[in-house]
Design a protein around this motif. Structure first.
Motif, PDB file in Angstrom:
ATOM      1  N   ALA A 250       0.836  -1.202   0.000  1.00 14.65           N
ATOM      2  CA  ALA A 250       0.000   0.000   0.000  1.00 14.65           C
ATOM      3  C   ALA A 250       0.871   1.252   0.000  1.00 14.65           C
ATOM      4  O   ALA A 250       0.593   2.225  -0.723  1.00 14.65           O
ATOM      5  CB  ALA A 250      -0.927  -0.011   1.213  1.00 14.65           C
ATOM      6  N   VAL A 251       1.945   1.240   0.787  1.00 13.87           N
ATOM      7  CA  VAL A 251       2.869   2.375   0.836  1.00 13.87           C
ATOM      8  C   VAL A 251       3.516   2.595  -0.533  1.00 13.87           C
ATOM      9  O   VAL A 251       3.641   3.733  -1.008  1.00 13.87           O
ATOM     10  CB  VAL A 251       3.948   2.147   1.912  1.00 13.87           C
ATOM     11  CG1 VAL A 251       5.063   3.189   1.798  1.00 13.87           C
ATOM     12  CG2 VAL A 251       3.331   2.200   3.306  1.00 13.87           C
ATOM     13  N   ILE A 252       3.919   1.518  -1.176  1.00 14.31           N
ATOM     14  CA  ILE A 252       4.580   1.621  -2.483  1.00 14.31           C
ATOM     15  C   ILE A 252       3.608   2.143  -3.537  1.00 14.31           C
ATOM     16  O   ILE A 252       3.966   3.000  -4.360  1.00 14.31           O
ATOM     17  CB  ILE A 252       5.157   0.258  -2.880  1.00 14.31           C
ATOM     18  CG1 ILE A 252       6.322  -0.098  -1.947  1.00 14.31           C
ATOM     19  CG2 ILE A 252       5.625   0.261  -4.328  1.00 14.31           C
ATOM     20  CD1 ILE A 252       6.703  -1.540  -1.973  1.00 14.31           C
ATOM     21  N   TYR A 253       2.398   1.644  -3.541  1.00 12.43           N
ATOM     22  CA  TYR A 253       1.391   2.164  -4.468  1.00 12.43           C
ATOM     23  C   TYR A 253       1.174   3.664  -4.242  1.00 12.43           C
ATOM     24  O   TYR A 253       1.076   4.441  -5.206  1.00 12.43           O
ATOM     25  CB  TYR A 253       0.066   1.436  -4.269  1.00 12.43           C
ATOM     26  CG  TYR A 253      -0.174   0.274  -5.203  1.00 12.43           C
ATOM     27  CD1 TYR A 253      -0.165   0.436  -6.586  1.00 12.43           C
ATOM     28  CD2 TYR A 253      -0.434  -1.003  -4.701  1.00 12.43           C
ATOM     29  CE1 TYR A 253      -0.407  -0.628  -7.443  1.00 12.43           C
ATOM     30  CE2 TYR A 253      -0.677  -2.084  -5.553  1.00 12.43           C
ATOM     31  CZ  TYR A 253      -0.663  -1.885  -6.923  1.00 12.43           C
ATOM     32  OH  TYR A 253      -0.905  -2.926  -7.775  1.00 12.43           O
ATOM     33  N   LEU A 254       1.085   4.071  -2.980  1.00 10.57           N
ATOM     34  CA  LEU A 254       0.861   5.488  -2.670  1.00 10.57           C
ATOM     35  C   LEU A 254       2.012   6.335  -3.206  1.00 10.57           C
ATOM     36  O   LEU A 254       1.784   7.400  -3.805  1.00 10.57           O
ATOM     37  CB  LEU A 254       0.707   5.671  -1.158  1.00 10.57           C
ATOM     38  CG  LEU A 254       0.434   7.100  -0.668  1.00 10.57           C
ATOM     39  CD1 LEU A 254      -0.825   7.664  -1.311  1.00 10.57           C
ATOM     40  CD2 LEU A 254       0.317   7.122   0.858  1.00 10.57           C
ATOM     41  N   ALA A 255       3.249   5.888  -2.996  1.00 13.14           N
ATOM     42  CA  ALA A 255       4.402   6.629  -3.504  1.00 13.14           C
ATOM     43  C   ALA A 255       4.377   6.701  -5.028  1.00 13.14           C
ATOM     44  O   ALA A 255       4.665   7.754  -5.621  1.00 13.14           O
ATOM     45  CB  ALA A 255       5.697   5.973  -3.024  1.00 13.14           C
TER      46      ALA A 255
ATOM     47  N   PHE B  78      10.806   3.759  -6.024  1.00 10.84           N
ATOM     48  CA  PHE B  78      10.218   2.794  -5.102  1.00 10.84           C
ATOM     49  C   PHE B  78      10.725   1.370  -5.343  1.00 10.84           C
ATOM     50  O   PHE B  78      10.274   0.433  -4.686  1.00 10.84           O
ATOM     51  CB  PHE B  78       8.688   2.802  -5.227  1.00 10.84           C
ATOM     52  CG  PHE B  78       8.186   2.577  -6.626  1.00 10.84           C
ATOM     53  CD1 PHE B  78       8.117   1.297  -7.166  1.00 10.84           C
ATOM     54  CD2 PHE B  78       7.777   3.643  -7.411  1.00 10.84           C
ATOM     55  CE1 PHE B  78       7.655   1.081  -8.453  1.00 10.84           C
ATOM     56  CE2 PHE B  78       7.318   3.439  -8.710  1.00 10.84           C
ATOM     57  CZ  PHE B  78       7.252   2.156  -9.222  1.00 10.84           C
ATOM     58  N   PHE B  79      11.668   1.201  -6.267  1.00 10.59           N
ATOM     59  CA  PHE B  79      12.103  -0.146  -6.628  1.00 10.59           C
ATOM     60  C   PHE B  79      12.688  -0.909  -5.446  1.00 10.59           C
ATOM     61  O   PHE B  79      12.365  -2.080  -5.216  1.00 10.59           O
ATOM     62  CB  PHE B  79      13.118  -0.074  -7.766  1.00 10.59           C
ATOM     63  CG  PHE B  79      13.865  -1.357  -7.978  1.00 10.59           C
ATOM     64  CD1 PHE B  79      13.200  -2.484  -8.431  1.00 10.59           C
ATOM     65  CD2 PHE B  79      15.222  -1.454  -7.702  1.00 10.59           C
ATOM     66  CE1 PHE B  79      13.878  -3.682  -8.617  1.00 10.59           C
ATOM     67  CE2 PHE B  79      15.895  -2.642  -7.882  1.00 10.59           C
ATOM     68  CZ  PHE B  79      15.226  -3.755  -8.343  1.00 10.59           C
ATOM     69  N   ASN B  80      13.579  -0.281  -4.693  1.00 11.11           N
ATOM     70  CA  ASN B  80      14.216  -0.979  -3.573  1.00 11.11           C
ATOM     71  C   ASN B  80      13.226  -1.281  -2.460  1.00 11.11           C
ATOM     72  O   ASN B  80      13.294  -2.340  -1.824  1.00 11.11           O
ATOM     73  CB  ASN B  80      15.382  -0.144  -3.037  1.00 11.11           C
ATOM     74  CG  ASN B  80      16.378   0.223  -4.124  1.00 11.11           C
ATOM     75  OD1 ASN B  80      16.490   1.382  -4.503  1.00 11.11           O
ATOM     76  ND2 ASN B  80      17.074  -0.759  -4.649  1.00 11.11           N
ATOM     77  N   LEU B  81      12.284  -0.367  -2.219  1.00 14.26           N
ATOM     78  CA  LEU B  81      11.230  -0.642  -1.230  1.00 14.26           C
ATOM     79  C   LEU B  81      10.368  -1.810  -1.689  1.00 14.26           C
ATOM     80  O   LEU B  81       9.941  -2.637  -0.869  1.00 14.26           O
ATOM     81  CB  LEU B  81      10.366   0.605  -1.020  1.00 14.26           C
ATOM     82  CG  LEU B  81      11.027   1.799  -0.334  1.00 14.26           C
ATOM     83  CD1 LEU B  81      10.051   2.963  -0.262  1.00 14.26           C
ATOM     84  CD2 LEU B  81      11.504   1.432   1.055  1.00 14.26           C
ATOM     85  N   LEU B  82      10.117  -1.893  -2.993  1.00 16.27           N
ATOM     86  CA  LEU B  82       9.313  -2.987  -3.527  1.00 16.27           C
ATOM     87  C   LEU B  82      10.040  -4.318  -3.365  1.00 16.27           C
ATOM     88  O   LEU B  82       9.428  -5.339  -3.028  1.00 16.27           O
ATOM     89  CB  LEU B  82       8.999  -2.718  -5.002  1.00 16.27           C
ATOM     90  CG  LEU B  82       8.144  -3.758  -5.739  1.00 16.27           C
ATOM     91  CD1 LEU B  82       6.851  -4.036  -4.986  1.00 16.27           C
ATOM     92  CD2 LEU B  82       7.849  -3.278  -7.153  1.00 16.27           C
TER      93      LEU B  82
END
Length: 649
Positions: free
Chosen positions: A16-21, A270-274
Motif C-alpha cells: 500500500a505504501v509503495i502504491y501510494l508513492a 520505489f524499486f528498492n522498497l518494492l
C-alpha cells in the motif's frame, strides 16, 4: 507450525505504501509529461472511446477509454485515475481492513491503465515489477466479507495464505537470480573484471551524496563488493525455499542489506522498497515478535547443523569461484576463476533444475496447506471449506507459476525446452496484462570512462549568450550536491540519462521537449528547476554532450566545492528554432504537436461537473516538487496509521 498472518499484513502494508508513492510521484508530473501540450501527450496513443467490453480490452486495455463518458480529456482522465489511486492506497496505509482483495484490484487496474499510455516515461522494469507484484497482492489480500451473523464471520487468516506468499517468494527469486545472471551473460567486461562498481556510482541515473564517497573507496573493496553482489543475487536466492528457518532469515537480511546499500547510494524510486516488500514473504510471525510453539531441542540441533553446512559450502565456493586471497598489505584480492563457457554449462544445469525445484516446492506448500486444513481448523464444515479454498488457490497459483516460466526460461536455451507448450500459449494470451515478466537489472555497465550528460542551452543569438537549463535532480551545475529523491521518480530526469546514451534521432520526445522550451510551455517548465528565460522564450536552442566525472578524492571542499568535473565531447542537438519547418512538420507527423490543443483543453475542462472538479484539484495542487510532495503524503498516511493503531489498541 509457524503462523504467517502478521507477515501477510506487513506485506500488504508495504505494498500500500509503495502504491501510494508511485501514484503521488506520477500525479505531479502528468501535465508536463502527458498533458495536451506535454512532452508525450497521452491523447496521441489512446485508443477510441470504449462502447463495449470488447472495445475496453481491445489491443490497449485501459480505464482511460471510459473517462470521455465523464466529459474528461485524456489528461484529466489520467489525473482522475491517479487521484483515485492515491485515495485508495492512502486508505489502505491508514486502515488495515481496507487492505483487502477489492482495494488491491482497484489499485492494480488504476496503475495498469496509466501504464498503458505512459510510453517511454513509464516503461521501466520497476513499473512492470509493480504490476506483477501488485497482481500477486490481489491473491495475497483477504476478501474481507463480513457476514452479520457472528457464527459465520470469516477469518482474516486462511490456510492458503502460505501458497500465495510462496508466489511472492518465487517472484523475488526470479528477480534476484535473473539480475545476477544477466550481468555475466551480457559479457560486459566490467562485470567479468569485477570493476563495475568503479564506474557505477558516478554513472548511475541519479546518484546520492554518499555515492561520491563510495566511488572513492579502495579498488580492492569495490571489487569485493561486486563479488558479494554476485553471491547475494545468484547464490543466496536458493535459500528462499530452504526448509531451515534460520537460512531463510539469513537470505532475508542479505536482500535487505543489498537494497539499503542501493538506497543510500542511488535514487531508484520505489524499486528498492518494492524488493524489500517482496522479501517480507521470507519471514514469519515469530520473527515479528508473535511467537507460537517453540521448536524441540532435537530439531533445533539439526537446523543448526544444516545451517553450518550450508554456510560452510557457500563460503568455500565463494573463495574458490572468485579466487579470494589475503594479500600482504591486508587487502583482499579477487578474480573470477571461471570462464564464460563454464558459466554457460552451470546455467544449462541450474536453470532447468530451478524450474523442477520450483514445481516441487509449490506442490509441497500445497500439501502442507491441505494438512493444516484438517489439523488446525475446527469443525468438519470449516475443514472442508478451508480445503476447498486451498484447491482453488492451488489452481490459480499453478497457473501463475506456469506462465512465469516463459520469461524466466529465457535465461538459458536449455530451460526453454522444458517449458510446456500450454504454458507458452497461456502466456501469449495474457501477455498484454503484464502478469509476469523477465527481469535483469544493470545488465551492462554504462558510463565507463565518464557518464554522458546532455545539457540544454538557450540563447537569443546563434553566436553568443548561451545559458543552461538546470534540471531538478540530474547532474548539471558542477557545484550542486547530488540529491536524495527516492521514492519519487523524476521521469524526465531519468529519461535524460537514457537520451545521453543514444542520439536525439532515437528519442523523438527530446525534440518535443526542445520545442516546448522554445515556447516556454508552463507545464513542461514545471519539470525543470531553472529556466534562464522566464519572461520570454529564447530564439534558439541547442544541446551539448558532456562527460561528467565525480571530482577527485580528498573531499568536496578541496575541489573548490565542486562535486563534478566535466568535459565537452560534442554536439547532441544542433541549433533549432520554434519555427523551423523540419522540426514542426516532424512533431505534427508524430502527433506531438497540435495547434488546437489549448482550445480543446479549455472546452473539455468545463464540460462536466467531474471535469471541473478534477481541474479544480489540479489547480489547487499544481505541480509541486515531487520529493516533498511524495514524502508529505507518505508521512501523513503512516502517522495516521500509527495514531489509529494506538487508539484501537
Amino acid at each position: 507450525m509457524t503462523r504467517i498472518s502478521r507477515t501477510r499484513d506487513l506485506f500488504l502494508f508495504f505494498m500500500a505504501v509503495i502504491y501510494l508513492a508511485a501514484f503521488c510521484s506520477l500525479y505531479v508530473q502528468i501535465p508536463g509529461l502527458y498533458g495536451e501540450n506535454g512532452i508525450l501527450p497521452a491523447k496521441s496513443v489512446i485508443g477510441k472511446e470504449a462502447d463495449s467490453w470488447d472495445d475496453l480490452l481491445d489491443s490497449q486495455p485501459t480505464l482511460l477509454k471510459l473517462t470521455p463518458k465523464l466529459g474528461l480529456s485524456v489528461q484529466q482522465g489520467m489525473d482522475l485515475l491517479c487521484m483515485a489511486g492515491m485515495v485508495v492506497s492512502f486508505l489502505c496505509v491508514v486502515c488495515k481492513t481496507m487492505r483487502d482483495t477489492v482495494s488491491f484490484i482497484l489499485l492494480w487496474m488504476l496503475y495498469f491503465s496509466l501504464y498503458q499510455v505512459g510510453q517511454t516515461f513509464l516503461w521501466f522494469q520497476w513499473d512492470i515489477l509493480l504490476l506483477e507484484a501488485g497482481f500477486l497482492t490481489i491473491l495475497v489480500a483477504p476478501f474481507n466479507l463480513q457476514i452479520p451473523v457472528k457464527k459465520f464471520r470469516l477469518s482474516f487468516y486462511h490456510q492458503h495464505d502460505s501458497i500465495t506468499l510462496w508466489l511472492v517468494r518465487w517472484l523475488l527469486f526470479r528477480l534476484m537470480f535473473s539480475s545476477g545472471v544477466v550481468k555475466l551473460t551480457s559479457k560486459c567486461p566490467t562485470w567479468w573484471g569485477l570493476t563495475a562498481l568503479n564506474w557505477h556510482f558516478e554513472s548511475q541515473c541519479i546518484p546520492t551524496p554518499l555515492a561520491w564517497w563510495w566511488h572513492h573507496l579502495p579498488h580492492w573493496f569495490l571489487q569485493l563488493s561486486v563479488v558479494m553482489t554476485y553471491v547475494i543475487e545468484i547464490a543466496i536466492p536458493f535459500l528462499f525455499f530452504a526448509p531451515v528457518r534460520s537460512l531463510r532469515l539469513f537470505s532475508f537480511w542479505c536482500q535487505v542489506l543489498l537494497q539499503l546499500l542501493i538506497i543510500v547510494t542511488g535514487n531508484y524510486n520505489f524499486f528498492n522498497l518494492l524488493t524489500i516488500a517482496l522479501s517480507i514473504a521470507l519471514l514469519d510471525d515469530d520473527f515479528l515478535g508473535y511467537r507460537n510453539k517453540k521448536s524441540t531441542s532435537s530439531s533445533s540441533i539439526i537446523n543448526k547443523l544444516m545451517s553450518v553446512v550450508v554456510f560452510g559450502y557457500l563460503g568455500y565456493q565463494t573463495v574458490k569461484q572468485f579466487g579470494l586471497n589475503l594479500k600482504d598489505d591486508y587487502t583482499i584480492g579477487s578474480k573470477i576463476a571461471f570462464s564464460q563457457k563454464d558459466f554457460d554449462r552451470f546455467l544449462s544445469v541450474v536453470v532447468p533444475w530451478t524450474i523442477w525445484f520450483g514445481a516441487f516446492s509449490f506442490a509441497f506448500e500445497v500439501l502442507v496447506a491441505l494438512i493444516r486444513c484438517y489439523t488446525e481448523v475446527k469443525g468438519s464444515f470449516w475443514k472442508n471449506w478451508a480445503a476447498t479454498q486451498v484447491l482453488i488457490y492451488t489452481v490459480i497459483g499453478a497457473t501463475m507459476f506456469a506462465i512465469s516460466l516463459v520469461p524466466y526460461s529465457s535465461l538459458h536455451r536449455d530451460a526453454e525446452k522444458i517449458v510446456p507448450p500450454q504454458a507458452k500459449t497461456l502466456h501469449s494470451r495474457v501477455n498484454n496484462f503484464h502478469l509476469t515478466s523477465s527481469y535483469g537489472l544493470f545488465r551492462r555497465m554504462t558510463g565507463v570512462g565518464g557518464r554522458p550528460e546532455v545539457v540544454i542551452e538557450g540563447s537569443n543569438s546563434r553566436d553568443s549568450g548561451w545559458r543552461e537549463y538546470e534540471f531538478f535532480y540530474k547532474p548539471g551545475d558542477l557545484g550542486r550536491r547530488p540529491p536524495v529523491v527516492a521514492p519519487h521518480q523524476p521521469r524526465l530526469d531519468w529519461q535524460m540519462w537514457f537520451a545521453a546514451l543514444g542520439s536525439y534521432q532515437h528519442n523523438t520526445w527530446f525534440l518535443n521537449l526542445a520545442y516546448r522550451l522554445l515556447t516556454n510551455e508552463r507545464d513542461v517548465l514545471e519539470l525543470i528547476q531553472y529556466n534562464p528565460f522566464p519572461d520570454k522564450p529564447p530564439k534558439y536552442l541547442r544541446a551539448q554532450l558532456y562527460k561528467y566525472h565525480f571530482s577527485k578524492d580528498g573531499g568536496v571542499k578541496l575541489n573548490g566545492g565542486k562535486w563534478w568535473t566535466r568535459e565537452l565531447t560534442g554536439e547532441y542537438l544542433p541549433v533549432v528554432t520554434k519555427d523551423e519547418p523540419t522540426l514542426v512538420n516532424f512533431l505534427q507527423q508524430q502527433g506531438l504537436l497540435d495547434a488546437k490543443s489549448k482550445k480543446s483543453k479549455k472546452s473539455k475542462s468545463s464540460s462536466s461537473f467531474v471535469a471541473r472538479a478534477v481541474q479544480w484539484l489540479r489547480d489547487m495542487i499544481g505541480q509541486p516538487e515531487g520529493f516533498m510532495f511524495v514524502m508529505t503524503v507518505l508521512l501523513t498516511a503512516v502517522t495516521a496509521n500509527f495514531i489509529l493503531a494506538t487508539i484501537m489498541s
